[in-house]
Structures are given as structure tokens and as C-alpha cells.
Scaffold this active site. Structure first.
Site, short mmCIF file in Angstrom:
data_model
loop_
_atom_site.label_atom_id
_atom_site.label_comp_id
_atom_site.label_asym_id
_atom_site.label_seq_id
_atom_site.Cartn_x
_atom_site.Cartn_y
_atom_site.Cartn_z
N TYR A 45 0.84 -1.36 0.06
CA TYR A 45 0.09 0.05 -0.03
C TYR A 45 0.92 1.30 -0.12
O TYR A 45 1.49 1.72 0.96
CB TYR A 45 -0.83 -0.11 1.33
CG TYR A 45 -1.91 -1.10 1.17
CD1 TYR A 45 -2.15 -1.91 0.24
CD2 TYR A 45 -2.43 -1.59 2.49
CE1 TYR A 45 -3.05 -2.95 0.35
CE2 TYR A 45 -3.24 -2.51 2.60
CZ TYR A 45 -3.47 -3.45 1.52
OH TYR A 45 -4.15 -4.62 1.42
N HIS A 86 0.41 -12.07 0.95
CA HIS A 86 -0.40 -11.16 -0.17
C HIS A 86 -0.59 -11.51 -1.60
O HIS A 86 0.56 -11.84 -2.14
CB HIS A 86 0.11 -9.86 0.05
CG HIS A 86 -0.63 -8.67 -0.28
ND1 HIS A 86 -0.28 -7.26 -0.34
CD2 HIS A 86 -1.99 -8.61 -0.51
CE1 HIS A 86 -1.35 -6.51 -0.54
NE2 HIS A 86 -2.51 -7.27 -0.50
#
Length: 344
Positions: free
Chosen positions: A62, A145
Site C-alpha cells: 500500500y 499477499h
């Protein structure tokens, strides 16, 4: 902290016992969709804390480190025992003068490139790097992820990368959980296939189910994913239940801002909004509550880029929605007939 399970207390996983109903997702504060200043990010995090949010989800991805640094700048001033935090592994960051940071996150101004690494050593390194960016001494939950068929950035086919994780990341995270270094681990993915596969070959205890259970799209999760995780007593953190803001009015669907929104999704949103108006229900509120109704769900983690959005999301879980609203959605076949419409 609240729990959400039909199992007996002795069978509860750590996540089921501890993670609160609502957390704060880190995508927006990582400047994925638009520029957010450091000052504005701090105000949003401060508003979340003041509203009682005590679960925070971040990732190296992010903003290519930006979200973790911003969360850390706020959270390192708080008592570590007063909140929970999850981050992710599988994407190591490397600063480079020729990085693709501007391509991946044009609003984040990051110098970092991404190196995919699902090995045991890569997991350890990723957690150490995250702890440094966060400025804290521990992470509660770790999600592997984007080990998923929808990830077009993987260096090889996702199944090849999954095989690496099966021998490396998965047993290493189980070992770290057993050693007490982390409290739980699982996958954070946008597709069901890696979740179902991981259940067969590893020992995860909590998944981040992203983009898979919303008022727009939930049948596959309901029919195929939930029974299997329920059988194994695995908890689900529910992500992107607004389809990256689509259900609250944004002009994007999930995370691909360049991909045109399918007409069927636009039409379904229109129908949902019409019924919401009829019953005087906020569609964002309904969407967040809907994601928490399944017995396997423990938390929703909507993102926010402003203090107002945080407050609205927290207040949404306190609103009473009339049964007639949910019944109308089922009668018009906008949600599956078997979808739970109250907290289980």
C-alpha cells in the site's frame, strides 16, 4: 473485543476471540486512489482511534511502504497492548533510482520497487522490514499477499509461486505462530482458489477475504468458501466489501481504475440504491453490515482517507436496518436466498 463464531469458546481461534468488528484498511492512506497528505492521513488515523477503532490492516504494497510508515507514526505513540495490527508478506521493497513506484502508485511518490518472495527467508525479511517501517515491536496477524491468479505482476504462474509458498512461507508462518512471534496467519487475496488450496496443504487460521463478499458479488464465497473455512474453524477478515467504494458511490469497481465497470454491476447498484432509498437505508451501512452477518466473519476493514469517512463507517455498524430491506433484496434476487441477513 467481540467474537463471532458458532463454535464453543475452547475452539475459538485467536482471531475469533480478539479481532473487533471493525478495523481500518490501509489502501487509501497509502495513496492508491488519490493524493492524501501526511497531515490528512494523521487526522484520519486520529479520528479512527478516537472513534474506538483498535484494529489496523496495512501492507508493504500500500503506497510501497507509505501506508506502513504513516500507520507507524501514529501507532508507535499508542500503548501496543491497546490495538491489533495485521500486515502482509510476499512483496519485498527495494529502493531504486529506476523503480516502478510511480507506475504502481503515482500518488505515493515512493522510490521502491517490488520483489515477490514467498520463501521462508522472504517472510522473515518482510516482517522485519514492516516492523521497521511501522516502528513497533510486533505484528499480530500476517497475510500472504496476492498469491492469486488475478495478480498479473507475479514473475511466474501463480501456481508456481504457490508451490514456493507451500514449502517456504506457509510452514515458516506456522512456526512463527507456534513460537508466539505472531498470533495468526493466512492469505490476503481477491480470489477463492488460493484460499481453498491453502486449506488443503497448510495450517492457516485467518484469511483476508478481499473483493469476494459484497452486495454485488457474494455467491461463490457463500457456497464454496464459507463451508470449507467453517469446517476448519478458520476466521475471515472481510475486505473490500464496498468494492473499493463502488457501493458508496465511487466511479471505480474494486481496484482496477482503468477497467470499465461492467454494466451488470452498474445496473445492480442502481437497483440496490432504489431499495435502500425506499427503506431509508444508507447503502454503505447495509454493505458493511452484510459482510459481518456470516458466522465465519470476524471483522470488516473499510478504508478511509478522511476523518468523516472513518466516523461514518464506525457508526454504520450501530444502525438498525429493517428486516423488510433485506427481504426486498431477496425477493428481487439481488442477494442470494441463503445469504445471512442478521448477525450469526
Amino acid at each position: 473485543m467481540t467474537t463471532n463464531s458458532q463454535t464453543t469458546p475452547t475452539q475459538h481461534t485467536w482471531a475469533q476471540q480478539n479481532l473487533p468488528d471493525i478495523g481500518l484498511g490501509g489502501v487509501a492512506i497509502g495513496n492508491e486512489f488519490e493524493y492524501v497528505s501526511d497531515e490528512a492521513a494523521h487526522k484520519t488515523l486520529e479520528a479512527a482511534w478516537n472513534a474506538g477503532v483498535r484494529y489496523y490492516d496495512v501492507s508493504p504494497w500500500y503506497g510501497l511502504g507509505l501506508a506502513e510508515r504513516r500507520y507507524g507514526q501514529f501507532l508507535h505513540n499508542q500503548n501496543r497492548d491497546d490495538y491489533y495490527i495485521s500486515s502482509k508478506v510476499g512483496k519485498l521493497l527495494r529502493a531504486s533510482k529506476h523503480s516502478k513506484g510511480a507506475e504502481y502508485y503515482p500518488h505515493a511518490h515512493s522510490p521502491n520497487d517490488v520483489i515477490f518472495d514467498y520463501t521462508a527467508d522472504g517472510v522473515r525479511r518482510s516482517i522485519e522490514d514492516s516492523l521497521q517501517r511501522l516502528g513497533i515491536d510486533s505484528i499480530d496477524v500476517v497475510f500472504v499477499h496476492d498469491l492469486s491468479p488475478d495478480n498479473k505482476l507475479l514473475p511466474t504462474d501463480w501456481l508456481e509461486q504457490f508451490a514456493i509458498a507451500e514449502k517456504g512461507a506457509f510452514p515458516e508462518l506456522t512456526k512463527m505462530r507456534d513460537e508466539g512471534i505472531i498470533k495468526g496467519w493466512g492469505l490476503g487475496v481477491n480470489c477463492p482458489e488460493p484460499i481453498l488450496k491453502a486449506i488443503d496443504v497448510a495450517d492457516p487460521d485467518v484469511f483476508l477475504l478481499a473483493s469476494q463478499y459484497s452486495l454485488i458479488d457474494h455467491e461463490n464465497a457463500l457456497k464454496n468458501v464459507f463451508p470449507k473455512v467453517r469446517e476448519r474453524n478458520i476466521a475471515l477478515v472481510m475486505g473490500s466489501n464496498l468494492n473499493a467504494g463502488f457501493l458508496s458511490g465511487s466511479d471505480r469497481y474494486n481496484y482496477d481504475q482503468k477497467k470499465p465497470i461492467e454494466q451488470k454491476n452498474l445496473d445492480k447498484r442502481d437497483k440496490l440504491q432504489a431499495i435502500a432509498k425506499q427503506f431509508d437505508v444508507d447503502l454503505r451501512t447495509a454493505s458493511l453490515q452484510f459482510a459481518l452477518f456470516p458466522d465465519v466473519a470476524v471483522s470488516v476493514i473499510p478504508g478511509a482517507r478522511t476523518p468523516e469517512q472513518v466516523t461514518e463507517n464506525v457508526e454504520s455498524l450501530k444502525v438498525s436496518i429493517p428486516d423488510g430491506f433485506w427481504q426486498a433484496l431477496k425477493e428481487q434476487q439481488l442477494i442470494d436466498a441463503d445469504a445471512p441477513t442478521r448477525r450469526m
